[in-house]
Design an enzyme around this catalytic site. Structure first.
Site, mmCIF file in Angstrom:
data_model
loop_
_atom_site.group_PDB
_atom_site.id
_atom_site.type_symbol
_atom_site.label_atom_id
_atom_site.label_comp_id
_atom_site.label_asym_id
_atom_site.label_seq_id
_atom_site.Cartn_x
_atom_site.Cartn_y
_atom_site.Cartn_z
ATOM 1 N N THR A 23 0.822 -1.214 0.000
ATOM 2 C CA THR A 23 0.000 0.000 0.000
ATOM 3 C C THR A 23 0.851 1.257 0.000
ATOM 4 O O THR A 23 0.546 2.234 -0.658
ATOM 5 C CB THR A 23 -0.919 -0.008 1.246
ATOM 6 O OG1 THR A 23 -1.828 -1.081 1.104
ATOM 7 C CG2 THR A 23 -1.671 1.284 1.401
ATOM 8 N N THR A 68 2.231 -4.368 4.427
ATOM 9 C CA THR A 68 2.207 -4.553 5.894
ATOM 10 C C THR A 68 1.894 -5.988 6.295
ATOM 11 O O THR A 68 2.323 -6.430 7.350
ATOM 12 C CB THR A 68 1.129 -3.655 6.526
ATOM 13 O OG1 THR A 68 -0.143 -4.030 5.977
ATOM 14 C CG2 THR A 68 1.409 -2.189 6.267
ATOM 15 N N ASP A 69 1.153 -6.741 5.450
ATOM 16 C CA ASP A 69 0.678 -8.062 5.898
ATOM 17 C C ASP A 69 1.808 -8.955 6.374
ATOM 18 O O ASP A 69 1.679 -9.634 7.378
ATOM 19 C CB ASP A 69 -0.060 -8.789 4.752
ATOM 20 C CG ASP A 69 -1.400 -8.160 4.465
ATOM 21 O OD1 ASP A 69 -2.173 -8.742 3.694
ATOM 22 O OD2 ASP A 69 -1.652 -7.062 5.016
ATOM 23 N N LYS A 72 2.335 -7.484 13.257
ATOM 24 C CA LYS A 72 1.138 -6.743 12.855
ATOM 25 C C LYS A 72 -0.035 -7.331 13.636
ATOM 26 O O LYS A 72 -0.407 -8.480 13.421
ATOM 27 C CB LYS A 72 0.902 -6.863 11.352
ATOM 28 C CG LYS A 72 -0.345 -6.105 10.875
ATOM 29 C CD LYS A 72 -0.533 -6.172 9.367
ATOM 30 C CE LYS A 72 -1.779 -5.395 8.938
ATOM 31 N NZ LYS A 72 -2.012 -5.430 7.473
HETATM 32 N N1 DAS Z 1 -2.009 -6.418 0.940
HETATM 33 C C1 DAS Z 1 -1.246 -5.590 1.845
HETATM 34 C C2 DAS Z 1 0.223 -5.958 1.716
HETATM 35 O O1 DAS Z 1 0.794 -5.810 0.641
HETATM 36 C C3 DAS Z 1 -1.371 -4.126 1.564
HETATM 37 C C4 DAS Z 1 -0.605 -3.375 2.638
HETATM 38 O O2 DAS Z 1 -1.053 -3.390 3.781
HETATM 39 O O3 DAS Z 1 0.466 -2.850 2.358
HETATM 40 O O4 DAS Z 1 0.764 -6.384 2.735
#
Ligand code: DAS
Length: 408
Positions: free
Chosen positions: A81, A156-157, A233
């Protein structure tokens, strides 16, 4: 019809009025128009008045001039993101990677450091694999030779998995800072710019390890810098989703002043040499125990040649007592590490009979390690050492993944 018009600027008649805007992708079957005020409006019925031709938008990118006295920082983009924004003209999610594009979004960056940027991947982090971790570690290793710090923009995932992987593969004398965003930069609540600016500040500081820098609260008042092997996370959408677990964050970076407050111990800049050990054993598995899960799962992976097992057990580190015989057999030629699905606290298999039987079977207590960190540590150990050596090293603290005592 909608599909063909997506991304185009149109004028329509609906509800007796004229509307003008950009046709957006729609998943509801409605016709969705992004108006010039930024809001999306859906229409069940409409009449197309005309399709307007618009010049392709070319953002004015700043000329990046290196400033004497500012540290040179490398930004390596992998996607997610943080590296994306919705292009209002087309509705598409476009990615921004060049230093100029990033600096144009966060001009304050050029007051903190000189940046040059490299696009390594453009993928969402749920698609990251161990091969990506290895390639990323190699690029960071190379960048650390002629930069004062490295920032990695990342989804972030799985960012904490990647941060843990580089923590074991890379011994670094300088800051390596992972940064992501829970909201893309086109949204008013975006955390991308603030996270990136705080990450740049962290990358110029006296830190010699792999870290994660993200919002420390739901407001825009500070970011935390977390140790790469003690962070997770912990929320699907909050901007302060990342938390240090069983440890304090290394530092708090105030926003917008960028003042730094040290919160716990850290590796200092220059404390360790730059080294890369980038082999990982893929046949290591993390198993979350739940009531009724059969120990057949251990037999299955063992029969497939897996010699590394991390179990996310219950409470102090338990599984059903009917697993004990299989555990004893698997432990003969494999490393089996017990962690806890409680996440917080420390595994201790010396309190209850079940735990003592698990220890007697040969299972190793994972101390206060996060389950996914134990998984990556074991992948790295078995990629570089024998089963016997790995059994010894997995219970020792290597890079800060195990705190000597439990404070939380
Ligand atoms: N799908 C998520 C990722 O790429 C988007 C994000 O949170 O950055 O981890």
């Amino acid at each position: 019809m909608h599909k063909k018009l997506e991304g185009k600027r149109v004028r329509i008649k609906a509800k007796g009025k004229i509307f003008e805007g950009i046709v957006m992708p729609s998943f509801t079957g409605n016709f969705v128009l992004k108006l010039d005020n930024g809001y999306n409006v859906g229409f069940k019925e409409y009449e197309l008045v005309e399709v307007l031709e618009v010049e392709p938008f070319k953002p004015q990118l700043p000329e990046l001039v290196k400033k004497e006295g500012l540290p040179d920082i490398k930004i390596i983009s992998t996607g997610g993101t943080i590296a994306s924004k919705v292009d209002y003209r087309t509705g598409a999610v476009t990615s921004q990677f060049t230093a100029e594009e990033i600096a144009s979004e966060v001009p304050e960056l050029t007051e903190v450091c000189n940046v040059d940027a490299e696009l390594l991947y453009n993928i969402l982090s749920e698609n990251m694999k161990p091969d990506n971790w290895i390639e990323l570690a190699r690029h960071v290793y190379k960048a650390l030779k002629d930069h004062e710090g490295v920032i990695i923009t990342h989804g972030t995932d799985t960012m904490h998995f990647s941060a843990a992987a580089l923590s074991f593969m890379l011994s670094t004398p300088k800051p390596v800072v992972f940064v992501g965003a829970q909201r893309s930069s086109d949204r008013p609540s975006s955390d991308a710019a603030m996270n990136l600016l705080c990450a740049a500040k962290a990358a110029t500081e006296d830190i010699g390890e792999v870290t994660v820098c993200m919002h420390g609260s739901t407001s825009d008042d500070f970011c935390y810098v977390h140790r790469g092997v003690k962070v997770r996370k912990n929320h699907t959408s909050r901007r302060d989703a990342f938390q240090s677990v069983n440890a304090k964050p290394i530092a708090k970076i105030d926003y917008p002043s960028l003042g730094v407050e040290w919160l716990s111990w850290r590796y200092h800049r220059g404390e360790r040499d730059l080294k890369l050990a980038d082999r990982l054993e893929r046949k290591v598995v993390l198993i979350k125990f739940f009531p009724g899960l059969s120990s057949d799962i251990l037999d299955y992976y063992h029969s497939k040649g897996y010699r590394g097992f991390v179990i996310e057990g219950t409470g102090l580190g338990h599984v059903s007592t009917d697993w004990i015989d299989t555990l004893r057999k698997v432990c003969e030629d494999s490393v089996v590490v017990m962690t806890s699905q409680c996440l917080w606290g420390r595994v201790c298999d010396r309190v209850y009979d079940t735990g003592r039987d698990i220890l007697r079977a040969g299972v190793i207590e994972g101390e206060d390690m996060l389950p996914e960190v134990a998984l990556i540590k074991l992948m790295w150990l078995l990629g570089n050492y024998s089963v016997k050596e790995s059994k010894e090293m997995v219970k020792r603290n290597l890079v800060g993944e195990i705190e000597p005592t439990t404070q939380y």
